[in-house]
Design a protein around this motif. Structure first.
Motif, PDB file in Angstrom:
ATOM      1  N   VAL A  31       4.644 -10.640  -6.987  1.00 15.18           N
ATOM      2  CA  VAL A  31       3.711  -9.981  -7.900  1.00 15.18           C
ATOM      3  C   VAL A  31       4.288  -8.600  -8.182  1.00 15.18           C
ATOM      4  CG1 VAL A  31       1.382  -9.067  -8.233  1.00 15.18           C
ATOM      5  CG2 VAL A  31       1.698 -11.208  -6.968  1.00 15.18           C
ATOM      6  N   GLY A 176      -7.282 -11.565  -6.211  1.00 15.79           N
ATOM      7  CA  GLY A 176      -6.053 -11.081  -5.564  1.00 15.79           C
ATOM      8  C   GLY A 176      -5.377 -12.187  -4.778  1.00 15.79           C
ATOM      9  N   GLU A 177      -6.181 -12.990  -4.089  1.00 13.32           N
ATOM     10  CA  GLU A 177      -5.602 -14.103  -3.311  1.00 13.32           C
ATOM     11  C   GLU A 177      -4.956 -15.126  -4.243  1.00 13.32           C
ATOM     12  OE1 GLU A 177      -8.746 -15.609  -0.818  1.00 13.32           O
ATOM     13  OE2 GLU A 177      -9.003 -13.598   0.046  1.00 13.32           O
ATOM     14  N   ARG A 180      -1.581 -13.971  -5.316  1.00 15.63           N
ATOM     15  CA  ARG A 180      -0.592 -14.186  -4.255  1.00 15.63           C
ATOM     16  C   ARG A 180      -0.167 -15.664  -4.226  1.00 15.63           C
ATOM     17  NH1 ARG A 180       2.310 -10.419  -3.381  1.00 15.63           N
ATOM     18  NH2 ARG A 180       3.322 -12.108  -2.307  1.00 15.63           N
ATOM     19  N   ARG A 201      -2.893  -3.918  -2.846  1.00 14.12           N
ATOM     20  CA  ARG A 201      -3.023  -5.073  -1.937  1.00 14.12           C
ATOM     21  C   ARG A 201      -2.087  -6.218  -2.309  1.00 14.12           C
ATOM     22  NH1 ARG A 201      -8.535  -4.366  -2.354  1.00 14.12           N
ATOM     23  NH2 ARG A 201      -8.774  -6.065  -3.838  1.00 14.12           N
ATOM     24  N   VAL A 202      -1.941  -6.468  -3.631  1.00 20.57           N
ATOM     25  CA  VAL A 202      -1.257  -7.711  -4.011  1.00 20.57           C
ATOM     26  C   VAL A 202       0.204  -7.552  -4.447  1.00 20.57           C
ATOM     27  CG1 VAL A 202      -3.425  -8.769  -4.750  1.00 20.57           C
ATOM     28  CG2 VAL A 202      -1.935  -7.726  -6.459  1.00 20.57           C
ATOM     29  N   SER A 203       0.626  -6.322  -4.756  1.00 22.83           N
ATOM     30  CA  SER A 203       1.954  -6.180  -5.365  1.00 22.83           C
ATOM     31  C   SER A 203       3.080  -6.150  -4.348  1.00 22.83           C
ATOM     32  CB  SER A 203       2.024  -4.877  -6.177  1.00 22.83           C
ATOM     33  OG  SER A 203       0.984  -4.831  -7.101  1.00 22.83           O
TER      34      SER A 203
END
Ligand SMILES: Nc1ncnc2c1ncn2[C@@H]1O[C@H](COP(=O)(O)OP(=O)(O)OP(=O)(O)O)[C@@H](O)[C@H]1O
Length: 277
Positions: A31, A176-177, A180, A201-203
């Motif tokens: 991501v 966000g999950e 991923r 959180r996701v990158s």
């Protein structure tokens, strides 16, 4: 593996340089985020990647192929899909029909559009809304419909423009999950987003634009610590200039974001290492 390679792209609108020799990349399995204050050039750069905006200079490569001058519709065939900041679903069709239209349009040899549509509805959690008209669902749900439509073409490169706006905190968490998961399947996911909590959180990698220029690229931790990024978002002193006496600076101003639209995460989202910027 590098999927998207944007090299030294410049876009000028008359006297305004919206993007100034920006070089970014997005890898499969990751991501990648593109962030920056309002007017930084993020949407313009997205438009160059999808072919909606001709660059004044520079090149765009997908899997090593120069697609700078490839028309938008052919880019979709190359495996690029995008969602828009403004919602684009067909309002009079149901959620399911909206996804089905996209699945039908790019039917691959061995896939059944009805099956793809049902799979996406389930995967994205849209079962409750499948039969509802797209113009009757809450904005957050409509954003997920957009995402499902983009995924219907099974893209290698997924571009998401402000996908979390309108989502509740819980929806953002599961979104966000999902991002991923999409990256874990090997896709390159490139996201423009103002929600810093989500981005951090996701990158895997974050590129930061400010006034058209790329000012930083790195992991969330690297970008948060970068003095130029802190300056762009918070108006903090540039370290190179920090020896200058800050005579004109109001003591309270340095703690306020220069860009009031930057969404700071709620206190309970903060990492243990401290604040975001
Ligand atoms: N079609 C256009 N004609 C003239 N100027 C434009 C055009 N599109 C964008 N701009 C200008 O280019 C600059 C970059 O705009 P852009 O929308 O790409 O920024 P952004 O980072 O996506 O901003 P935001 O976060 O507010 O969506 C801005 O100064 C904007 O006013």
């Amino acid at each position: 593996m590098t999927r998207l390679d944007v090299r030294e792209v410049t876009v000028r609108f008359g006297g305004v340089t919206a993007v100034d020799k920006a070089t970014i990349s997005a890898d499969g399995g990751q991501v990648t985020a593109l962030i920056g204050p309002n007017g930084a050039g993020k949407t313009t750069l997205f438009n160059v990647i999808t072919g909606l905006q001709k660059p004044t200079g520079g090149k765009v490569f997908l899997d090593g192929d120069d697609i700078t001058h490839t028309p938008t519709h052919r880019r979709a065939r190359h495996g690029i899909a995008r969602t828009f900041q403004r919602l684009e679903a067909f309002g009079s069709l149901t959620v399911e029909e909206n996804i089905r239209v996209a699945a039908d349009a790019v039917r691959a040899k061995n896939t059944k559009p009805a099956q793809v549509t049902r799979g996406l509805i389930q995967r994205i959690g849209l079962e409750r809304y499948a039969g509802a008209r797209a113009d009757s669902v809450p904005t957050g749900v409509a954003r997920l419909v957009e995402l499902a439509r983009a995924l219907a073409i099974d893209p290698e490169l997924l571009l998401l423009d402000e996908p979390s706006s309108g989502l509740s905190e819980a929806e953002t968490e599961s979104f966000g999950e999902l991002l991923r998961d999409l990256a874990a399947q090997g896709r390159a996911v490139l996201i423009v987003e103002h929600d810093m909590g989500l981005i951090m959180r996701v990158s895997d990698v974050i590129h930061v634009l400010d006034r058209g220029r790329l000012i930083a690229s790195g992991t969330p931790a690297e970008v948060q610590a970068d003095p130029l990024v802190r300056k762009a978002y918070l108006g903090e002193e540039d370290p190179d200039e920090s020896e200058e006496p800050a005579e004109t600076e109001e003591p309270t101003e340095s703690e306020e974001p220069a860009d009031s639209t930057l969404v700071m995460p709620a206190a309970d989202d903060e990492p243990e290492s401290g604040g975001w910027f």
